[in-house]
Design a protein around this motif. Structure first.
Motif, PDB file in Angstrom:
ATOM      1  N   TRP A  52      -0.233  -7.945  90.663  1.00  0.00           N
ATOM      2  CA  TRP A  52      -0.402  -6.591  90.144  1.00  0.00           C
ATOM      3  C   TRP A  52       0.538  -6.267  88.993  1.00  0.00           C
ATOM      4  N   PHE A  53       1.726  -6.806  88.964  1.00  0.00           N
ATOM      5  CA  PHE A  53       2.691  -6.461  87.914  1.00  0.00           C
ATOM      6  C   PHE A  53       2.168  -6.808  86.532  1.00  0.00           C
ATOM      7  N   TRP A  54       1.802  -8.064  86.320  1.00  0.00           N
ATOM      8  CA  TRP A  54       1.339  -8.486  84.996  1.00  0.00           C
ATOM      9  C   TRP A  54      -0.001  -7.863  84.648  1.00  0.00           C
ATOM     10  N   ASN A  55      -0.835  -7.652  85.628  1.00  0.00           N
ATOM     11  CA  ASN A  55      -2.103  -6.975  85.345  1.00  0.00           C
ATOM     12  C   ASN A  55      -1.877  -5.535  84.907  1.00  0.00           C
ATOM     13  N   LEU A  56      -0.921  -4.855  85.517  1.00  0.00           N
ATOM     14  CA  LEU A  56      -0.598  -3.490  85.112  1.00  0.00           C
ATOM     15  C   LEU A  56      -0.067  -3.455  83.679  1.00  0.00           C
ATOM     16  N   ILE A  57       0.806  -4.401  83.352  1.00  0.00           N
ATOM     17  CA  ILE A  57       1.331  -4.474  81.986  1.00  0.00           C
ATOM     18  C   ILE A  57       0.190  -4.684  80.992  1.00  0.00           C
ATOM     19  N   LEU A  58      -0.735  -5.584  81.307  1.00  0.00           N
ATOM     20  CA  LEU A  58      -1.859  -5.850  80.402  1.00  0.00           C
ATOM     21  C   LEU A  58      -2.800  -4.655  80.298  1.00  0.00           C
ATOM     22  N   THR A  62      -3.431  -3.019  76.635  1.00  0.00           N
ATOM     23  CA  THR A  62      -4.783  -3.052  76.058  1.00  0.00           C
ATOM     24  C   THR A  62      -5.477  -1.702  76.127  1.00  0.00           C
ATOM     25  N   GLY A  63      -4.754  -0.682  76.471  1.00  0.00           N
ATOM     26  CA  GLY A  63      -5.342   0.647  76.515  1.00  0.00           C
ATOM     27  C   GLY A  63      -6.398   0.803  77.591  1.00  0.00           C
ATOM     28  N   GLY A  64      -6.280   0.062  78.660  1.00  0.00           N
ATOM     29  CA  GLY A  64      -7.198   0.185  79.780  1.00  0.00           C
ATOM     30  C   GLY A  64      -8.321  -0.839  79.809  1.00  0.00           C
ATOM     31  N   LEU A  65      -8.513  -1.598  78.727  1.00  0.00           N
ATOM     32  CA  LEU A  65      -9.599  -2.586  78.714  1.00  0.00           C
ATOM     33  C   LEU A  65      -9.405  -3.674  79.772  1.00  0.00           C
ATOM     34  N   TRP A  66      -8.166  -4.043  80.020  1.00  0.00           N
ATOM     35  CA  TRP A  66      -7.890  -5.097  81.009  1.00  0.00           C
ATOM     36  C   TRP A  66      -8.256  -4.634  82.424  1.00  0.00           C
ATOM     37  N   LEU A  67      -8.398  -3.330  82.627  1.00  0.00           N
ATOM     38  CA  LEU A  67      -8.742  -2.781  83.934  1.00  0.00           C
ATOM     39  C   LEU A  67     -10.100  -3.292  84.405  1.00  0.00           C
ATOM     40  N   ILE A  68     -11.001  -3.563  83.481  1.00  0.00           N
ATOM     41  CA  ILE A  68     -12.316  -4.124  83.847  1.00  0.00           C
ATOM     42  C   ILE A  68     -12.127  -5.448  84.568  1.00  0.00           C
ATOM     43  N   TYR A  69     -11.267  -6.300  84.029  1.00  0.00           N
ATOM     44  CA  TYR A  69     -10.994  -7.596  84.646  1.00  0.00           C
ATOM     45  C   TYR A  69     -10.318  -7.426  86.009  1.00  0.00           C
ATOM     46  N   VAL A  70      -9.373  -6.503  86.095  1.00  0.00           N
ATOM     47  CA  VAL A  70      -8.646  -6.289  87.350  1.00  0.00           C
ATOM     48  C   VAL A  70      -9.604  -5.840  88.448  1.00  0.00           C
ATOM     49  N   VAL A  71     -10.497  -4.920  88.118  1.00  0.00           N
ATOM     50  CA  VAL A  71     -11.472  -4.442  89.107  1.00  0.00           C
ATOM     51  C   VAL A  71     -12.391  -5.584  89.529  1.00  0.00           C
ATOM     52  N   TYR A  72     -12.843  -6.371  88.563  1.00  0.00           N
ATOM     53  CA  TYR A  72     -13.694  -7.526  88.887  1.00  0.00           C
ATOM     54  C   TYR A  72     -12.980  -8.475  89.837  1.00  0.00           C
ATOM     55  N   ARG A  73     -11.727  -8.799  89.538  1.00  0.00           N
ATOM     56  CA  ARG A  73     -10.960  -9.712  90.393  1.00  0.00           C
ATOM     57  C   ARG A  73     -10.730  -9.127  91.779  1.00  0.00           C
ATOM     58  N   ALA A  74     -10.483  -7.819  91.852  1.00  0.00           N
ATOM     59  CA  ALA A  74     -10.231  -7.186  93.145  1.00  0.00           C
ATOM     60  C   ALA A  74     -11.487  -7.198  94.018  1.00  0.00           C
ATOM     61  N   LEU A  75     -12.643  -7.048  93.395  1.00  0.00           N
ATOM     62  CA  LEU A  75     -13.891  -7.028  94.156  1.00  0.00           C
ATOM     63  C   LEU A  75     -14.390  -8.425  94.508  1.00  0.00           C
ATOM     64  N   ASN A  76     -14.003  -9.426  93.746  1.00  0.00           N
ATOM     65  CA  ASN A  76     -14.479 -10.798  93.953  1.00  0.00           C
ATOM     66  C   ASN A  76     -13.336 -11.759  94.225  1.00  0.00           C
ATOM     67  N   ARG A  77     -12.474 -11.368  95.139  1.00  0.00           N
ATOM     68  CA  ARG A  77     -11.342 -12.243  95.458  1.00  0.00           C
ATOM     69  C   ARG A  77     -11.803 -13.519  96.132  1.00  0.00           C
ATOM     70  N   LYS A  78     -11.114 -14.586  95.809  1.00  0.00           N
ATOM     71  CA  LYS A  78     -11.397 -15.860  96.463  1.00  0.00           C
ATOM     72  C   LYS A  78     -10.738 -15.858  97.838  1.00  0.00           C
ATOM     73  N   VAL A  79     -11.342 -16.567  98.745  1.00  0.00           N
ATOM     74  CA  VAL A  79     -10.853 -16.622 100.120  1.00  0.00           C
ATOM     75  C   VAL A  79     -10.337 -18.024 100.405  1.00  0.00           C
ATOM     76  N   GLN A  80      -9.117 -18.103 100.911  1.00  0.00           N
ATOM     77  CA  GLN A  80      -8.557 -19.378 101.362  1.00  0.00           C
ATOM     78  C   GLN A  80      -8.963 -19.567 102.823  1.00  0.00           C
ATOM     79  N   THR A  81      -9.451 -20.740 103.151  1.00  0.00           N
ATOM     80  CA  THR A  81      -9.849 -21.025 104.525  1.00  0.00           C
ATOM     81  C   THR A  81      -9.120 -22.279 105.007  1.00  0.00           C
ATOM     82  N   VAL A  82      -8.578 -22.202 106.208  1.00  0.00           N
ATOM     83  CA  VAL A  82      -7.872 -23.326 106.809  1.00  0.00           C
ATOM     84  C   VAL A  82      -8.484 -23.598 108.178  1.00  0.00           C
ATOM     85  N   VAL A  83      -8.770 -24.867 108.444  1.00  0.00           N
ATOM     86  CA  VAL A  83      -9.261 -25.288 109.755  1.00  0.00           C
ATOM     87  C   VAL A  83      -8.097 -25.962 110.479  1.00  0.00           C
TER      88      VAL A  83
END
Length: 95
Positions: A52-58, A62-83
């Motif tokens: 979140w720190f570097w994303n907030l700085i960006l 960028t005047g809020g344009l980077w927020l599109i990427y942050v929202v996309y990443r937050a909604l499509n997080r990758k999941v780590q799975t361990v068996v």
């Protein structure tokens, strides 16, 4: 002439379940979610973190344009799975 090493004695199903439950509890304490537990095997998962720190700085730079990427990443997080598996000799393995 050397004699082969005797193989370790097989543990009971109850002992294997106790080992598996202890290992799953360790993962759960670190924020992992238990998906399933079956005979000698458990599946745990965790969402990957977003820096979140570097994303907030960006976002600010960028005047809020980077927020599109942050929202996309937050909604499509990758999941780590361990068996986690416990073999008949009590050895715990993760994949």
């Amino acid at each position: 002439m050397s004699t082969p090493n005797p193989s370790p004695a097989a543990l009971s199903d109850e002992s294997r379940a106790q080992l598996l439950n202890a290992e799953v509890a360790k993962y759960a304490q670190r924020g992992w979610t238990v998906q399933s537990v079956a005979a000698g095997q458990a599946v745990v998962s965790k969402n990957k973190r977003i820096g979140w720190f570097w994303n907030l700085i960006l976002v600010i730079l960028t005047g809020g344009l980077w927020l599109i990427y942050v929202v996309y990443r937050a909604l499509n997080r990758k999941v780590q799975t361990v068996v986690i598996t416990v073999d008949p000799t009590g050895r715990i393995r993760t994949t």
